[in-house]
Structures are given as structure tokens and as C-alpha cells.
Design a protein around this motif. Structure first.
Motif, PDB file in Angstrom:
ATOM      1  N   UNK A  79       0.786  -1.240   0.059  1.00 43.87           N
ATOM      2  CA  UNK A  79      -0.010   0.029   0.125  1.00 43.87           C
ATOM      3  C   UNK A  79       0.715   1.185   0.079  1.00 43.87           C
ATOM      4  N   UNK A  80       1.834   1.398   0.882  1.00 40.24           N
ATOM      5  CA  UNK A  80       2.696   2.567   0.792  1.00 40.24           C
ATOM      6  C   UNK A  80       3.472   2.869  -0.241  1.00 40.24           C
ATOM      7  N   UNK A  81       3.430   1.910  -1.168  1.00 42.28           N
ATOM      8  CA  UNK A  81       4.268   1.956  -2.530  1.00 42.28           C
ATOM      9  C   UNK A  81       3.471   2.559  -3.555  1.00 42.28           C
ATOM     10  N   UNK A  82       2.022   2.175  -3.467  1.00 39.99           N
ATOM     11  CA  UNK A  82       1.136   2.611  -4.187  1.00 39.99           C
ATOM     12  C   UNK A  82       0.501   4.040  -3.914  1.00 39.99           C
ATOM     13  N   UNK A  83       0.665   4.417  -2.655  1.00 40.19           N
ATOM     14  CA  UNK A  83       0.638   5.823  -2.290  1.00 40.19           C
ATOM     15  C   UNK A  83       1.702   6.751  -2.789  1.00 40.19           C
ATOM     16  N   UNK A  84       2.805   6.211  -2.676  1.00 41.12           N
ATOM     17  CA  UNK A  84       4.126   6.958  -3.127  1.00 41.12           C
ATOM     18  C   UNK A  84       3.827   7.116  -4.939  1.00 41.12           C
ATOM     19  N   UNK A  85       3.562   6.120  -5.430  1.00 42.16           N
ATOM     20  CA  UNK A  85       3.577   6.160  -6.916  1.00 42.16           C
ATOM     21  C   UNK A  85       2.431   7.283  -7.181  1.00 42.16           C
ATOM     22  N   UNK A  86       1.300   7.173  -6.584  1.00 43.20           N
ATOM     23  CA  UNK A  86       0.373   8.009  -6.906  1.00 43.20           C
ATOM     24  C   UNK A  86       0.777   9.547  -6.590  1.00 43.20           C
ATOM     25  N   UNK A  87       1.367   9.725  -5.366  1.00 44.85           N
ATOM     26  CA  UNK A  87       2.113  10.979  -5.075  1.00 44.85           C
ATOM     27  C   UNK A  87       2.971  11.550  -6.123  1.00 44.85           C
ATOM     28  N   UNK A  88       3.726  10.579  -6.667  1.00 43.35           N
ATOM     29  CA  UNK A  88       4.792  10.934  -7.436  1.00 43.35           C
ATOM     30  C   UNK A  88       4.191  11.658  -8.829  1.00 43.35           C
ATOM     31  N   UNK A  89       2.884  10.995  -9.343  1.00 47.79           N
ATOM     32  CA  UNK A  89       2.459  11.533 -10.544  1.00 47.79           C
ATOM     33  C   UNK A  89       1.893  12.849 -10.168  1.00 47.79           C
ATOM     34  N   UNK A  90       1.131  13.005  -9.177  1.00 45.76           N
ATOM     35  CA  UNK A  90       0.927  14.372  -8.477  1.00 45.76           C
ATOM     36  C   UNK A  90       1.917  15.360  -8.331  1.00 45.76           C
ATOM     37  N   UNK A  91       3.103  14.990  -7.860  1.00 47.01           N
ATOM     38  CA  UNK A  91       4.190  15.983  -7.744  1.00 47.01           C
ATOM     39  C   UNK A  91       4.754  16.153  -9.161  1.00 47.01           C
TER      40      UNK A  91
END
Ligand code: G3P
Length: 201
Positions: A79-91
């Protein structure tokens, strides 16, 4: 290794500005120089009209949705990696490497991320945006209310804690990116959806 690659791909994808690319392709004014100066669908609606705005919206939602959707389909990441991947696209959208880290406000890309995480959460966030926009006709206000509600929907629907934290962080950054909109809303000077004049930076 796979997680790092996923984050980098998501960030690079997020860094592609649909608003700038679409405006160039359609020979429209650069959205960074007109209206609110924001490279996003709302401002492209001011500078280029409905078709260009809809293409921009689809592109910006898509680049948030795609990396998270693919990562979830691969079923390799916690889950934390999915969160980071989404955050990366947003950033990537907000601080794009291709545009000297001067990007947009992240509304459509955050929506794409949330639609991939959970169509129900994404659908509720979209519905919130639509209701507020229909009543008050301010894109920024609709985005702020929808972003405020997004972490609430995540928690109420029992979503993964790490992904919920990533969504909450996106909401905080989105609020900060709307500082000029918030000031205009408070002064009663924010332009309404489709209104071509004002919206100074
Ligand atoms: O999606 C961005 C929107 O919330 C505000 O856009 O151009 O009015 O600053 P804009």
C-alpha cells in the motif's frame, strides 16, 4: 528496485503538462501567460475553449490514473508504494522536471490517482466537485471542497492507511497551490467557470 522505477515513471508522466502540449498543438496561447497563468484545464477553458479544456482534463486525469492503475494490476507493491506512486504522479504535475519545476495545481491529476485507487472514492470526489461547481461556478472552490473531502472519504470507506495518508498529503499541497485562488475567493474576485476576464495571478 521496482518501486523506485514505478515512482520515477509516475513522476515523469506527471511532469508532462497536457495544458502546455495541447495549447502548443492547437496553436493556442500558452496557459502560463494568460488568465490565472495556471497550466490546467480551467485556464485552458479560458484561453482555448471547451474542446482544448476537455482534452487537457482527460490528459491530466489520465497521467494520474495510469501509473497507479498499472501498479495495482501488477499486484507487486504494498500500500505505501502505491501511495508513493500516486504522490509521484501528482508531484510531477505540480513540480514538473520538464518545466523548471513550475507546474499546475494538481486537481485533475489527483482525481486520476484517486479514481485508480478506488473508483468509489474517485467518483465521490468527482461528484463533490460537480455539486460545488454547479452551485457556485468556481472551479477552485469546487477543487478545494473536493480535496478537503477526499481524505474523509478514504477513511470512511476503510481504505489503506498509507494510501489515505498520501491522499491527505496531496490535499494539503493542493490547498497550498490554491493560495492565490483562496485570496481571490475571499475578495470576491475569483473568476467563475468559463469566464474569460480577470483571474490575475
Ligand atoms: O484546477 C485548478 C482550479 O482549481 C483553479 O484553476 O485557473 O482558476 O487558477 P484557476
Amino acid at each position: 528496485m521496482g518501486i523506485t522505477i514505478g515512482i520515477i515513471i509516475a513522476y515523469l508522466l506527471g511532469s508532462l503538462s497536457t495544458a502546455i502540449l495541447v495549447s502548443k498543438l492547437l496553436r493556442l496561447p500558452d496557459p502560463r501567460t494568460t488568465g490565472s497563468k495556471n497550466p490546467g484545464a480551467t485556464n485552458v477553458l479560458r484561453s482555448g475553449g471547451k474542446t482544448a479544456a476537455i482534452i487537457t482534463l482527460i490528459g491530466d486525469v489520465g497521467k494520474g490514473w495510469l501509473p497507479v492503475f498499472v501498479a495495482l494490476q501488477l499486484d507487486l507493491f504494498p500500500g505505501w508504494a502505491i501511495g508513493l506512486i500516486g504522490l509521484a504522479a501528482f508531484l510531477g504535475h505540480v513540480f514538473p522536471v520538464f518545466y523548471r519545476f513550475q507546474g499546475g495545481k494538481g486537481v485533475a491529476t489527483a482525481l486520476g490517482v484517486m479514481l485508480a485507487i478506488s473508483p468509489l472514492v474517485g467518483g465521490l470526489v468527482l461528484l463533490t466537485w460537480l455539486v460545488v461547481a454547479a452551485i457556485w461556478r468556481y472551479s477552485s472552490l469546487a477543487a478545494l471542497v473536493a480535496a478537503g473531502m477526499a481524505p474523509v472519504y478514504m477513511v470512511l470507506l476503510g481504505m489503506d492507511h498509507w494510501i489515505s495518508a498520501a491522499v491527505a498529503l496531496m490535499s494539503v499541497i493542493l490547498f497550498i497551490r490554491h493560495d492565490s485562488n483562496i485570496r481571490r475567493l475571499m475578495r470576491g474576485e475569483e473568476s467563475r467557470i468559463g469566464q474569460k476576464d480577470k483571474a490575475p495571478a
